[in-house]
Design a protein around this motif. Sequence first.
Motif, PDB file in Angstrom:
ATOM      1  N   GLU A   8      70.387  51.151  64.992  1.00 51.19           N
ATOM      2  CA  GLU A   8      71.504  50.781  64.113  1.00 51.19           C
ATOM      3  C   GLU A   8      71.254  49.466  63.373  1.00 51.19           C
ATOM      4  OE1 GLU A   8      75.018  51.382  62.023  1.00 51.19           O
ATOM      5  OE2 GLU A   8      73.755  52.746  63.175  1.00 51.19           O
ATOM      6  N   ARG A  31      77.599  58.426  59.090  1.00 53.92           N
ATOM      7  CA  ARG A  31      77.862  57.510  60.208  1.00 53.92           C
ATOM      8  C   ARG A  31      78.010  58.239  61.537  1.00 53.92           C
ATOM      9  NH1 ARG A  31      82.151  56.175  62.817  1.00 53.92           N
ATOM     10  NH2 ARG A  31      83.555  57.128  61.322  1.00 53.92           N
ATOM     11  N   ILE A  32      78.699  59.380  61.560  1.00 51.33           N
ATOM     12  CA  ILE A  32      78.915  60.115  62.805  1.00 51.33           C
ATOM     13  C   ILE A  32      77.591  60.628  63.366  1.00 51.33           C
ATOM     14  CG2 ILE A  32      79.971  62.186  63.795  1.00 51.33           C
ATOM     15  CD1 ILE A  32      82.306  61.703  61.792  1.00 51.33           C
ATOM     16  N   ARG A  66      74.525  59.530  62.604  1.00 51.46           N
ATOM     17  CA  ARG A  66      73.655  58.390  62.916  1.00 51.46           C
ATOM     18  C   ARG A  66      74.052  57.779  64.260  1.00 51.46           C
ATOM     19  NH1 ARG A  66      74.852  55.397  58.865  1.00 51.46           N
ATOM     20  NH2 ARG A  66      75.992  53.798  59.971  1.00 51.46           N
ATOM     21  N   THR A  67      75.340  57.655  64.513  1.00 54.77           N
ATOM     22  CA  THR A  67      75.821  57.114  65.789  1.00 54.77           C
ATOM     23  C   THR A  67      75.426  58.023  66.945  1.00 54.77           C
ATOM     24  OG1 THR A  67      77.673  56.010  64.707  1.00 54.77           O
ATOM     25  CG2 THR A  67      77.875  56.397  67.070  1.00 54.77           C
ATOM     26  N   SER A  68      75.547  59.326  66.736  1.00 50.62           N
ATOM     27  CA  SER A  68      75.158  60.285  67.771  1.00 50.62           C
ATOM     28  C   SER A  68      73.669  60.167  68.093  1.00 50.62           C
ATOM     29  CB  SER A  68      75.501  61.702  67.304  1.00 50.62           C
ATOM     30  OG  SER A  68      75.080  62.648  68.243  1.00 50.62           O
ATOM     31  N   ASN A 109      71.756  57.530  67.628  1.00 52.92           N
ATOM     32  CA  ASN A 109      71.517  56.251  68.296  1.00 52.92           C
ATOM     33  C   ASN A 109      71.943  56.297  69.754  1.00 52.92           C
ATOM     34  OD1 ASN A 109      70.207  54.584  66.426  1.00 52.92           O
ATOM     35  ND2 ASN A 109      72.119  54.223  65.341  1.00 52.92           N
ATOM     36  N   ASN A 110      73.038  56.984  70.047  1.00 54.15           N
ATOM     37  CA  ASN A 110      73.459  57.125  71.444  1.00 54.15           C
ATOM     38  C   ASN A 110      72.405  57.874  72.247  1.00 54.15           C
ATOM     39  OD1 ASN A 110      75.870  55.767  71.054  1.00 54.15           O
ATOM     40  ND2 ASN A 110      77.044  57.622  70.684  1.00 54.15           N
ATOM     41  N   ASP A 149      67.660  51.351  70.061  1.00 53.49           N
ATOM     42  CA  ASP A 149      68.777  51.558  69.146  1.00 53.49           C
ATOM     43  C   ASP A 149      68.314  51.201  67.741  1.00 53.49           C
ATOM     44  OD1 ASP A 149      71.131  51.332  67.596  1.00 53.49           O
ATOM     45  OD2 ASP A 149      72.289  50.699  69.328  1.00 53.49           O
ATOM     46  N   LYS A 155      70.886  59.894  58.192  1.00 50.75           N
ATOM     47  CA  LYS A 155      71.087  58.452  58.383  1.00 50.75           C
ATOM     48  C   LYS A 155      72.267  57.918  57.586  1.00 50.75           C
ATOM     49  CE  LYS A 155      67.854  56.910  54.843  1.00 50.75           C
ATOM     50  NZ  LYS A 155      67.553  58.188  54.254  1.00 50.75           N
TER      51      LYS A 155
END
Length: 50
Positions: free
Chosen positions: A41, A22-23, A25-27, A29-30, A39, A19
């Motif tokens: 985020e 950032r990379i 966590r973004t993956s 969430n996608n 989501d 978490k």
Amino acid sequence: MREYLEIEGKQYRYIPDYKNNRILRTSFNNLARKTFGIDFEQWYKDGYVK
């Protein structure tokens, strides 16, 4: 703690506490958005994800 694990002959990397990356966590969430329509985020930004 093992960094890699094997399931049915396939090797997977275990990443604890992703978490704060950032990379990753973004993956995640996608994937959650595409799979379940949710989501996390904003929850992360609001401090609810520990």
